[in-house]
Design an enzyme around this catalytic site. Structure first.
Site, short mmCIF file in Angstrom:
data_model
loop_
_atom_site.label_atom_id
_atom_site.label_comp_id
_atom_site.label_asym_id
_atom_site.label_seq_id
_atom_site.Cartn_x
_atom_site.Cartn_y
_atom_site.Cartn_z
N GLU A 20 0.82 -1.30 -0.24
CA GLU A 20 0.25 0.00 -0.09
C GLU A 20 0.85 1.40 -0.07
O GLU A 20 0.71 2.41 0.77
CB GLU A 20 -1.04 0.01 1.08
CG GLU A 20 -1.81 -1.24 1.30
CD GLU A 20 -3.20 -1.13 2.06
OE1 GLU A 20 -4.13 -1.64 2.11
OE2 GLU A 20 -2.58 -0.90 3.39
N ASP A 65 -9.14 -8.34 4.08
CA ASP A 65 -8.74 -7.23 4.96
C ASP A 65 -9.63 -7.08 6.19
O ASP A 65 -10.49 -6.07 5.96
CB ASP A 65 -8.58 -5.99 4.18
CG ASP A 65 -8.05 -4.83 4.80
OD1 ASP A 65 -7.49 -5.07 5.92
OD2 ASP A 65 -7.98 -3.65 4.29
N GLU A 85 -12.81 -2.10 11.91
CA GLU A 85 -12.75 -1.20 10.79
C GLU A 85 -13.77 -1.59 9.88
O GLU A 85 -14.39 -0.85 9.48
CB GLU A 85 -11.37 -1.48 10.17
CG GLU A 85 -11.23 -0.60 8.68
CD GLU A 85 -10.24 -0.78 7.94
OE1 GLU A 85 -8.98 -1.34 8.53
OE2 GLU A 85 -9.75 -0.29 7.08
#
Lengths: 657, 657
Positions: A277, A356, A384
């Site tokens: 990333e 993820d 998240e």
């Protein structure tokens, strides 16, 4: 005299260590034998409890001492974390050969409460199944323009940093360390794995700030770790390269690491996110991730430090038009060829699933596929993708499923994570530590499962409820927490299909939010069906990354578990699940059910007014309002989306917009 | 001696006033008669041109003077903007009864170039059709955490503000004013209509900064306007209310306005966005928008100032489940009942379309429906939804269509905007002023159309090309600009359907990006069809807001123009357009064509290397790369989206992912 138990700032929630949790200990007579920082911490706990409840505590009394109800005795200095527990002749005795073991033993007694002081109990050995039980804080020192003070943080600011500087409030850090010790966590990485400019300096000229935090955590048996930039030799050292095989780079890391240990002698080591990333890494120099990890391992090795090398490597510039590239495959493809090449003090830190932190993913095939590498498993306490601590979503059952996953049907529970269990921390400077007061259960459960991966998560939940709330509201709390992960799953992305969140902040539904994105996260829904074909026969081949029996189980829609079906297969809306329902009807049904379950949970919570302290209750009420609003939004968007695509009406004729 | 022509900082593009544009004037002998600030500006222009090209300029010469090629003569001081132009006996004469007219007359001569000095030409009267030709800058003083220095700005920072302060570079502001005067713009609002905390103070303690800008713009005939917060009496004045009928509120505005005019005697007035997208407004007090606007109008009236009251009022907390509420209806529903209630110096500023600057919208039905109200029409030069100055999208034809729209088939072109034509400015501190060098054409075209709404936009484009680039690359530039709006429309949202952009930044495709949003912007695509039914018979009734013939034209898919079809109707994918194509095939065809047209335009631009100055050319090449990448992304996402939904294959068998 030992430091007293840390004082909580006004209004900060005591979480699972309220005064009442110490009542049983505090009314007894306790003898503590041994010396050291952690023994002092144990002493302070007992002393404070006795001061409150009228008991007595004596340190290192001689042979003529009166009888004690509880003896905590250190019988060595070997640094181990195990302890023995026995009750005989009306006396409870905890012994340990390392200070940490003694402290853990005391918290064991606290958890048992009055049970620790009744009846007889033969000697038990308690030792953590995993040596490393770690929290990674994604805390930035400087407020990041996009990600803020804490990346993916949903609990206010950072406990460690504020606006570019260390907060300085070490009393709160000490209180945090105490909570972590009480659930068995022994390592904390104090800054974000995405290491920005300011944060890079923690390694060198700002190491003193890290040392201060380490000093506050040390009395609770917690070692401090630091996320570092792979490019540090260039960014901080002014070298022209960060090539892991370059001699000057190796020398720079050796020197920098030596200076870290001058300030923090029990420093835990480095955490690195490289070539991921946008972070720098060894690929730029044509080197492997093993080369990169071993560079840092070599620098840490003389001091007993460890490098945690994250395996979250994939192409985030993927083209949605290309249906052959599969982000789920990436970690396995990158790392399995490197098995056996990592140094013994290099830990490969692997996310529990291949994507993820979705509400439902299969266990990463990388876990179990690198027998000659120390693997740590990473989970995410911060929610998240599971409600961001605005929704109740107790993740104990999910993590337990991960830990119980048998790669080959034989392995021992937890053994695949022999490099440790790591969670992205969900704590911040919020008065309740975790935003939603009930999200504390995730932090506690994580620590306890890391200590004992085969523990029954429901038992851990009961333990947390009893410590935190006492026995009054236990039934209600169990009801709202126990099935909350399944509930969350029901009203969000169905059948393991993954990302359907809003881009950027990842909260709330956006079915196509990542469907045409470079992040490699697609569901491929069309008018006929939905899901990602990851079979070996016709899809991306991801299913073949598993050992038997899983590669066979996942290969066919006939054997693939319903809850993972859309992760592995693209099926038509009228495909019939093992449950007997069609996919489309399953989508409708679960989404209606999920909202109903939130409505019920909210009612239960509301009914607990009076048995839960008002501040906690009020925060929970506010969060339930939002959870319900959001759950309805999920329900309606998902149902409308799939109704518009499939054209299939709900068999029960409920309202779909 | 007048101030010289403003000097451009190194590297800043001269836009449509390069030295060469003044060659014809600069080689002649010119006499200027009259005095005043704007006459001085005209004098400075001619003087600089003569210094460069060898001509002569004389100010106020007596009767015995030698013959002149050009006479610029001020014959009054009435402040009007008209001028006469005549060429006889080998002499070109411009006369005006107001200073601004004289300056505009000079720029008219500059535009004509050598043609101004050849042959004979009978006297012509030139006067602007619209008295107010205004740019609204959405510039923030302090950098906004989300919107940055310039909200929806795609040309670098602000020309006026930087990091919380006035930039101070008034030379660049003067240069900006000069460019604007040369295309006829006479008013600038210097700050964002979303007035945040810092910006609110421009009205009071920071008015000096506004006055400095006004001083720099004044020599070019430009009056300065200020966006203010409706809540200013509370935020700045400490009053407990901002109720427009409250005496203390009225007194506060009167006092504040008097102080503004002490500093800026020709201050233009206020711009207000009230009760819109979270801004405060009169609704909080149960007052109407006329009450709100008239409050400020009364304060401005003694000084000749005007309040521009934006009609962009709608519910941005709409529920997508509710298909009866229609954002497109909102402005009409809110404002038409108030016709006749606005003060004579209150201007209702209406976006040209009923939604939000989409690539294709019908003309707002509000325009023409309030005969007793001064209406200004607002367009957006900054291309928020039309490529953000990274794509070439010359908006002249769109604006011309808006201005030529006959509400009842009778009205005169432009007459509906008698309160003025306003553009959201596309200029910033970018070296090319507008990001893409070709986006300058939008700014120029806006000014010229505001002066003469019935002008042929292609003629304006030619004018801009000739001034900016000379005659060399004219054919190529016309080719890449002329059809660029249609091209952009082809590869983006089809048939007037509206929002299919990514949420937040609004760049690039996201077909469902706003489909389930509270912003009230939906396309309702399902497996059978797409579009919004806004008919009176079966839809939201929006079509009935138009006068005849338009309410009838739009009511039926049979008569509705193809390019607006999906704005007014939900039709099946196999609905046959007037073009003879089905909707789905139209979508495929236009998206393939759009990309091909970008590829062709890029080739043309590339071929102009050598005839366009290198810096401009390089910037254009870079932007075309991005435009082409983005156009392909649009094509593929839109085509894939509708193929997945409709299941209808492309009749030509082209690749759809």
């Amino acid at each position: 005299m030992p430091l007293p138990v840390p004082a909580l700032p006004e209004g900060v929630d005591p979480a699972w260590l309220p005064p009442d949790a110490f009542r049983a200990v505090g009314t007894r007579r306790t003898l503590i034998r041994g010396s050291g920082l952690l023994v002092d911490s144990a002493h302070a706990e007992v002393a404070e409890a006795c001061a409150r409840f009228g008991g007595r505590v004596v340190r290192d009394a001689g042979p003529g001492a009166p009888p004690y109800d509880l003896v905590l005795e250190l019988r060595g200095t070997d640094g181990t974390e195990a302890f023995t527990y026995v009750r005989e002749g009306g006396r409870t005795t905890v012994t340990a050969s390392g200070q940490a073991g003694l402290l853990y033993g005391l918290f064991h007694v606290v958890r048992l409460g009055e049970d620790a002081f009744t009846g007889e109990r033969p000697q038990e050995e308690h030792r953590p199944a995993l040596a490393l039980r770690m929290l990674d804080h994604w805390d930035n020192v400087a407020v990041h323009p996009v990600m803020g003070q804490v990346e993916r943080g949903y609990a206010g600011g950072s406990l460690f940093w504020q606006d570019g500087r260390a907060r300085g409030d070490l009393e709160r850090v000490r209180a945090y360390g105490r909570l972590l010790a009480a659930c068995g966590i022994n390592a904390v990485a104090v800054n974000n794995v995405n290491v920005h400019d300011t944060e890079a300096h923690l390694l060198t000229d700002r190491i003193g700030e890290v040392a201060a935090i380490a000093g506050a955590l040390r009395p609770y048996g917690i070692r401090t770790h630091l996320s570092v930039s792979f490019a540090a030799p260039m960014v901080l050292g002014g070298l022209p390269t960060a090539d892991p095989l370059d001699a000057s780079v190796r020398a720079w890391w050796a020197g920098a690491t030596a200076r870290v240990y001058e300030d923090i002698e029990d420093f835990g080591g480095y955490v690195v996110k490289a070539d991921s990333e946008g972070q720098p890494g060894p690929f730029a120099y044509g080197r492997s991730h093993a080369d990169g990890a071993n560079l840092l391992a070599a620098a840490l090795e003389p001091y007993g430090g460890t490098v945690h090398w994250r395996a979250f490597v994939y192409d985030h510039r993927q083209d949605w038009r290309d249906r052959t590239t599969d982000r789920a495959r990436a970690a396995y493809d990158h790392f399995v060829p490197l098995d056996g090449e990592f140094a013994s003090n290099a830990v490969l830190q692997v996310k529990h699933g291949p994507m993820d932190f979705q509400v439902r993913e299969p266990v990463s095939p990388l876990i179990g596929a690198m027998p000659r590498t120390r693997l740590a498993v990473e989970v995410q306490a911060s929610q998240e993708y599971t409600g961001q601590q605005r929704h109740v979503c107790w993740l104990g059952p999910m993590w337990s499923e991960v830990l119980r996953f048998r790669v080959d049907g034989e392995t021992e529970v937890g053994s695949l994570a022999r490099g440790g269990l790591v969670a992205v921390s969900n704590a911040g400077d919020d008065p309740f530590w975790t935003g939603h007061p009930l999200a504390q259960a995730n932090l506690y459960t994580f620590g306890r499962l890391a200590w004992r991966p085969d523990a029954d998560p429901d038992g851990v939940l009961d333990e947390w409820i009893r410590l935190t709330f006492g026995t009054g509201p236990a039934t209600g709390l169990r009801a709202v927490l126990d099935g909350s992960w399944r509930t969350y799953e029901k009203y969000t992305a169905p059948l393991g299909v993954g990302f359907m969140v809003q881009p950027g902040h990842h909260y709330g539904p956006s079915v196509d939010g990542y469907e045409y994105s470079p992040w490699g996260t697609y569901h491929f829904a069309d008018r006929d069906g939905v899901g990602v074909d990851r079979s070996a026969a016709t899809g991306t081949g991801f299913a073949a990354q598993y050992a038997k029996p899983w590669c066979e189980v996942y290969e066919s829609p006939d054997t693939c578990p319903d809850e993972q079906l859309l992760f592995f297969h693209h099926v038509s809306y009228d495909h019939v699940l093992h449950s007997g329902k069609t996919v489309i009807q399953h989508i409708y049904d679960t989404h209606f059910e999920g909202v109903e379950e939130v409505e019920e949970a909210r009612e239960v919570w509301v009914s607990l007014a009076g048995v839960i302290d008002p501040a906690r209750h009020a925060r929970g009420v506010e969060r339930y309002e939002e959870q319900l609003r959001s759950a309805r939004e999920w329900r309606d968007q998902i149902n409308s989306y799939f109704f518009r695509k499939s054209g299939v009406p709900d068999a029960q004729g409920r309202r779909i917009y």
